[in-house]
Write an enzyme that holds these catalytic residues in place. Sequence first.
Site, PDB file in Angstrom:
ATOM      1  N   ASP A   1      -1.824   5.625  -5.685  1.00 49.85           N
ATOM      2  CA  ASP A   1      -2.081   4.817  -4.494  1.00 49.85           C
ATOM      3  C   ASP A   1      -2.392   3.380  -4.898  1.00 49.85           C
ATOM      4  OD1 ASP A   1      -2.833   3.735  -2.104  1.00 49.85           O
ATOM      5  OD2 ASP A   1      -4.597   4.990  -1.816  1.00 49.85           O
TER       6      ASP A   1
ATOM      7  N   ASP B   1       0.823  -1.200   0.000  1.00 47.33           N
ATOM      8  CA  ASP B   1       0.000   0.000   0.000  1.00 47.33           C
ATOM      9  C   ASP B   1       0.861   1.256   0.000  1.00 47.33           C
ATOM     10  OD1 ASP B   1      -2.121   1.740   0.203  1.00 47.33           O
ATOM     11  OD2 ASP B   1      -2.373   1.484   2.354  1.00 47.33           O
TER      12      ASP B   1
END
Length: 379
Positions: free
Chosen positions: A307, A84
């Site tokens: 992201d 992440d």
Amino acid sequence: MRSLSSIIFYFFVILTLSHFSTSTEYLKLPLLPRTARPSPSHLLSADLRRLTSPLTSGAATGSGQYFADLRLGSPPQRLLLVADTGSDLVWVKCSACRNCSAHRPGSTFLPRHSSTFSSHHCYDSPCRLVPHPTQQHCDNRSKIHTPCRYQYSYADTSTTAGFFSSETTTFNTSSNKPTTFQHLSFGCGFRISGPSVTGSSFNGAQGVMGLGRGPISFTSQLARKFGNTFSYCLLDYTLSPPPKSYLTIGASPSHKLLSYTPLLTNPLSPSFYYISVEGVSVDAVNLPIARSVWAIDADGNGGTVVDSGTTLTFLPEPAYRQVLAAFRRHVRLPAAEAPAPGFDLCLNVSGAARPRLPKLRFRLHGKAVLAPPPGNYFI
């Protein structure tokens, strides 16, 4: 936060960060997608939940994640973590059991089985880098070790809490030589709650590998050893057989073949990777979207964040409406009923052997162009 709309757009690009390393050694960690492909409506609803508050880890969505293998401890224990770039903390599920007969191998990290595990003292400098529970208490007059407690929350109120700790990790480098990295700081989570980090919605992961720009992220901690560079390439896992995607820490030879766009920094959100969008075109026609639509304002809102924990690409409302109108002008197919709320352009392609779909291009600062194939934004 600005109103956002979505394009079903899988982000299959290479992102390279910081400057190149002079070292020839680098790490190449496989990134594993979830085996079951989520439905478009599930992706949209999950990512919308994420965007109802300031940007946080994609672990809060339960969709579209890629996993990275981490070998933690001495001897190494293999754990699967969500990769992440939208968060900083590295954390794993921990268990304090002694015989651990009820645990499957790899289901949790077992600190008692590692000779190199230690928890940070609450007065250690790394302890100042993580959020703490309200009952955190340090006693500098006592000689007893007071562990550093952390509590990390996600957008849907899911939390991980436990001891902020230090451990050894083991990797194979590009030359297939085993190497260890000592004193990786991570969260050893003993209390984990919430829908996004427990049960099936977490897709079997044992934690999150935060890859953000903050000092406690996985990449920041390994930066000095591997030249302050990392990249990841997410390939189309719907192909058969699916190609392998990789997270590369350190400069690999393929970096020389890429085009680049500089990263921006938002002082109010320093952990996120911002890029500058300069324009959008549909079928080579530039759309009249004001530059201010893409800008970061004085309050830290706006801008474009890369992201890995969010599946879809979201556009500001003014840009999205322009793209949608351009698609409608250029497409020559009959409309179809939407499968779920939130999808504004659905087409009937049953009568077209090879339907022609508009070509979308994003122009980025530094003359880089992101031109995904139509299959990435039309399902």
